[in-house]
Design a protein around this motif. Structure first.
Motif, short mmCIF file in Angstrom:
data_model
loop_
_atom_site.label_atom_id
_atom_site.label_comp_id
_atom_site.label_asym_id
_atom_site.label_seq_id
_atom_site.Cartn_x
_atom_site.Cartn_y
_atom_site.Cartn_z
N ASP A 371 -33.44 111.21 -69.20
CA ASP A 371 -32.73 110.27 -68.74
C ASP A 371 -32.94 108.89 -70.44
O ASP A 371 -33.57 108.32 -69.93
CB ASP A 371 -32.13 109.93 -68.04
CG ASP A 371 -32.01 110.15 -66.97
OD1 ASP A 371 -31.28 110.99 -67.39
OD2 ASP A 371 -31.28 110.72 -65.86
N ALA A 372 -32.40 108.72 -70.59
CA ALA A 372 -32.24 107.58 -71.82
C ALA A 372 -30.59 106.74 -71.84
O ALA A 372 -30.26 107.30 -71.63
CB ALA A 372 -32.57 107.77 -73.43
N ILE A 373 -31.24 105.44 -71.95
CA ILE A 373 -30.04 104.47 -71.50
C ILE A 373 -29.73 104.53 -73.29
O ILE A 373 -29.64 103.26 -73.67
CB ILE A 373 -31.03 102.98 -70.72
CG1 ILE A 373 -31.19 103.49 -69.55
CG2 ILE A 373 -29.67 102.05 -70.34
CD1 ILE A 373 -31.68 102.34 -69.07
N ASN A 374 -28.13 104.06 -72.93
CA ASN A 374 -27.24 104.08 -74.31
C ASN A 374 -26.91 102.36 -74.67
O ASN A 374 -27.51 102.79 -75.85
CB ASN A 374 -25.92 104.45 -73.98
CG ASN A 374 -25.73 106.35 -73.44
OD1 ASN A 374 -26.87 106.51 -74.50
ND2 ASN A 374 -24.48 106.96 -73.79
N ASN A 375 -27.34 101.55 -74.10
CA ASN A 375 -27.30 99.88 -74.73
C ASN A 375 -27.36 99.13 -72.59
O ASN A 375 -26.61 99.19 -72.38
CB ASN A 375 -25.74 99.85 -74.88
CG ASN A 375 -25.70 98.30 -75.19
OD1 ASN A 375 -26.94 97.69 -75.47
ND2 ASN A 375 -24.64 98.01 -76.39
N PRO A 376 -28.19 98.85 -73.24
CA PRO A 376 -28.76 97.90 -72.48
C PRO A 376 -28.01 96.37 -72.18
O PRO A 376 -27.95 95.83 -71.24
CB PRO A 376 -30.30 97.68 -72.24
CG PRO A 376 -30.46 97.72 -74.05
CD PRO A 376 -29.73 99.03 -74.43
N GLU A 379 -23.81 98.42 -69.76
CA GLU A 379 -23.57 98.77 -68.63
C GLU A 379 -22.49 100.15 -68.78
O GLU A 379 -23.14 101.77 -68.78
CB GLU A 379 -23.68 98.73 -67.53
CG GLU A 379 -24.93 99.56 -66.32
CD GLU A 379 -24.80 98.83 -65.14
OE1 GLU A 379 -24.39 99.32 -63.92
OE2 GLU A 379 -25.30 97.47 -65.16
N GLY A 382 -23.31 104.46 -70.53
CA GLY A 382 -23.57 104.87 -69.78
C GLY A 382 -25.04 105.86 -70.44
O GLY A 382 -25.37 104.84 -70.98
N LYS A 383 -25.35 106.97 -70.12
CA LYS A 383 -26.67 107.74 -70.66
C LYS A 383 -26.15 108.80 -71.47
O LYS A 383 -25.61 109.13 -70.90
CB LYS A 383 -27.38 107.34 -69.39
CG LYS A 383 -27.67 106.37 -68.42
CD LYS A 383 -28.90 106.84 -66.97
CE LYS A 383 -29.16 105.49 -66.37
NZ LYS A 383 -29.34 106.46 -65.10
N ARG A 384 -27.82 108.94 -71.75
CA ARG A 384 -28.11 110.44 -72.54
C ARG A 384 -28.48 111.09 -71.97
O ARG A 384 -29.63 110.91 -71.40
CB ARG A 384 -27.34 110.30 -74.01
CG ARG A 384 -28.76 109.69 -74.86
CD ARG A 384 -28.04 109.14 -76.13
NE ARG A 384 -29.80 108.67 -76.47
CZ ARG A 384 -30.15 107.76 -76.36
NH1 ARG A 384 -29.83 107.05 -75.78
NH2 ARG A 384 -31.64 107.66 -77.20
N TYR A 420 -38.82 106.11 -71.87
CA TYR A 420 -38.18 107.00 -71.42
C TYR A 420 -38.69 108.33 -70.96
O TYR A 420 -38.39 109.36 -70.76
CB TYR A 420 -36.59 107.43 -71.85
CG TYR A 420 -35.90 106.39 -72.39
CD1 TYR A 420 -35.47 105.68 -71.36
CD2 TYR A 420 -35.71 106.03 -74.07
CE1 TYR A 420 -34.95 104.11 -72.17
CE2 TYR A 420 -34.39 105.51 -73.98
CZ TYR A 420 -34.40 103.99 -72.73
OH TYR A 420 -33.26 103.26 -73.25
#
Ligand code: ATP
Ligand code: MG
Length: 564
Positions: A371-376, A379, A382-384, A420
């Motif tokens: 899992d990686a966070i798209n933009n801290p 929110e 989302g994730k990718r 990640y």
């Protein structure tokens, strides 16, 4: 209070133009109408200086519930082209402004301007002059020495009407005659010394075709066009301050509605040239790859580079409106861009200068999606999933065989966090026997640290980015730097010109590896390659090949300076 962006401080306040407008509104001037215009000459592409003027004119109309017209100042058929008209419209729309259906051309008013000229001739305020351009310039005098009156200055009204009509009918050659305003050859203001109103140019106009062979000068066309359109505030750059008495003179002598001309200092940026002539030279002589080369200060160049309209509008706001010429630090423009991209950009991982890392204890043939966070900062972005496998690439810079103290990235025996993913520790360095170059690095990973979380509270000092060698996608990455190495390229030493200060390293093209996510993602999105900078897809991207432009690095020299 004026907006200032000096000394690293950014202050906001209402500037002098808006002060004038608010006073006019308070006094009920022009039935409380606010109507501005943006008047580009379609002889080149718009640049960041024009963007400033667009934001000011359209922004002012927006702020005060007024209107802003788009008016092409197309009075010189020789230099103008529809290509430029189209690009100008595209750029204004991209910045987020609309002229609705108010798209006008000075050439729409050629008939009206001709009638106004007849009024002036009949009043004895304009005459046909036979002087050549050279004679005219020789008789103009200097600011301290009065000019000499033209021999043809006292022609009768009838003769002037006849000659002007024959000028229009095409009886004379280019330059043979002009129509001049009859004002004052001794005026301390050179612009009032019988300025030319019309010249003969036997050239086809991109809109009026062959209808006219006499064309109005800018000074004669501009104010009257403002008046025809009922412009209330005609905002222009400082060099027109000395033209204002002439602007007012024409309006008054013709006897038509009087807009008010207000001047402000043009935007200058350091490390940048802004003259259309110079930008054209860079394009024509192929110092850059076209008007939209991402190193150009043109709006289309900035757009291709990855600038957002919001960042440019915010920049225009922050630099504010000044009454004296000054140069703005290009770092401020970049700062505004980073602020906006920080909010919008999807974080991804890309390795621009790859070093192969083999994780010895990671099972052969295994892979997993992490899992990686798209933009801290957002929110909702989302994730990718990012694929991980036994062989990865990291940045060459993130490994040192013999590190100095306080080097927290990967080095023999040292443990780091793969963003990640996992903690890894370097166990071995493999080198080319002949060249001694590092070929690859071997590590072990701690399976308990999945997601990059410490399994037992032990700390690692460094977190580095990576891509899976198996799944990463090759991409062409274009790294841009400033186009000029000199702070003010216009100010050249003797025997040199601005082109002598071009930065030879303004474009470097490399091949990098990016996460597979980027293969099928939104081409118009902005991306941050973690720890490296902001990037966008270039229009050269095809299904076979990803091409990225580096928009800007992460290092914000403006914010640093401002914090001091
Ligand atoms: P030219 O020498 O061809 O007239 P220009 O840069 O003035 O070049 P225009 O098309 O006449 O080009 O400009 C359109 C409008 O943009 C004008 O109102 C002009 O004053 C404004 N403008 C041009 N350059 C700047 C700048 N650097 N900063 C702010 N406004 C600008
Ligand atoms: Mg101009």
């Amino acid at each position: 209070m004026e907006n200032t962006a000096k000394d690293g401080k950014i202050e906001k306040g209402i500037h002098f133009i808006h002060q004038i407008i608010e006073d006019d509104l308070k006094n009920g001037k022009n039935e409380k109408r606010i109507h501005t215009r943006f008047p580009p000459e379609p002889n080149g592409y718009l640049h960041i200086g024009h963007a400033k003027s667009i934001c000011l004119n359209f922004g002012t109309a927006e702020k005060y519930n007024g209107l802003c017209n788009l008016r092409f100042d197309d009075t010189n058929p020789v230099k103008e082209d529809v290509e430029y008209v189209d690009s100008i419209k595209e750029d204004i729309q991209w910045l987020g402004f609309s002229w609705d259906n108010r798209e006008y051309y000075a050439s729409d008013y050629f008939g009206k301007l001709y009638e106004y000229a007849l009024i002036l001739i009949k009043k004895g305020k304009a005459y046909v002059c036979d002087m050549t351009a050279e004679e005219m310039s020789n008789s103009r005098g200097t600011p301290t020495v009065p000019g000499k009156e033209s021999h043809w200055r006292n022609r009768s009204v009838e003769e002037n009407l006849d000659l002007f009509e024959r000028m229009r009918m095409g009886e004379f050659k280019d330059g043979e005659k002009t129509l001049r305003a009859k004002i004052d050859m001794a005026s301390p203001n050179m612009h009032m010394r019988d300025p030319v109103m019309y010249r003969i140019i036997n050239a086809r106009h991109h809109r009026t075709g062959d209808k006219w062979c006499i064309y109005p000068m800018y000074d004669y066309a501009h104010g009257q066009s403002d008046s025809v359109e009922s412009i209330t505030h005609s905002i222009c750059t400082l060099e027109f301050e000395v033209h204002r008495p002439l602007y007012d003179w024409f309006i008054k002598e013709i006897g038509i509605y009087a807009p008010r001309q207000i001047e402000f200092a043009r935007l200058n940026l350091n490390y940048t040239v802004m003259s259309k002539r110079k930008l054209l030279e860079l394009v024509k002589e192929k110092y850059v790859n076209g008007w939209d080369d991402p190193r150009m200060p043109t709006i289309c160049g900035l757009r291709r580079r990855g600038y957002t309209p919001e960042s440019i509008r915010n920049f225009a706001d922050i630099v504010g409106v000044a009454k004296r010429d000054n140069a703005i630090d290009v770092a401020l423009l970049e700062h505004c861009l980073r602020e906006d991209l920080n909010k919008k950009a999807i974080r991804v991982m890309g390795v621009l200068n790859p070093l192969k890392v083999v994780i010895d204890n990671y099972p052969e043939g295994k892979d997993e999606l992490l899992d990686a966070i798209n933009n801290p900062e957002d929110e909702s972005a989302g994730k990718r999933k990012v694929p991980f496998s036994k062989v990865i690439y990291i940045e060459k810079d993130d490994f040192m065989e013999n590190p100095p103290k306080k080097y927290f990235r990967l080095s023999p025996g040292n443990e780091v966090r793969l963003r990640y993913a996992y903690f890894i520790r370097c166990t071995q360095v493999v080198k080319d026997e002949k060249t001694d170059d590092i070929i690859e690095v071997h590590c072990t990973y701690d399976p308990a640290s999945k997601g990059g979380n410490s399994p037992d509270g032990r700390k690692v000092q460094g977190t580095i980015h990576w891509v899976s060698a198996e799944y990463a996608v090759k991409a062409e990455v274009r790294l841009y730097d400033r186009l000029f190495i000199k702070e003010n390229p216009d100010d050249s030493e003797e025997g040199k010109d601005f082109k002598d200060y071009l930065n030879p390293d303004s474009l470097r093209i490399i091949t990098g590896y990016v996460e597979p996510f980027l293969k099928n993602t939104d081409r118009d999105m902005k991306y941050q390659f973690e720890r490296i900078g902001y990037f966008c897809f270039d229009k050269d991207t095809s299904p076979e090949k990803l091409v990225f432009n580096r928009t800007v690095t992460l290092k914000d020299s403006w914010a640093k300076m401002a914090a001091k």
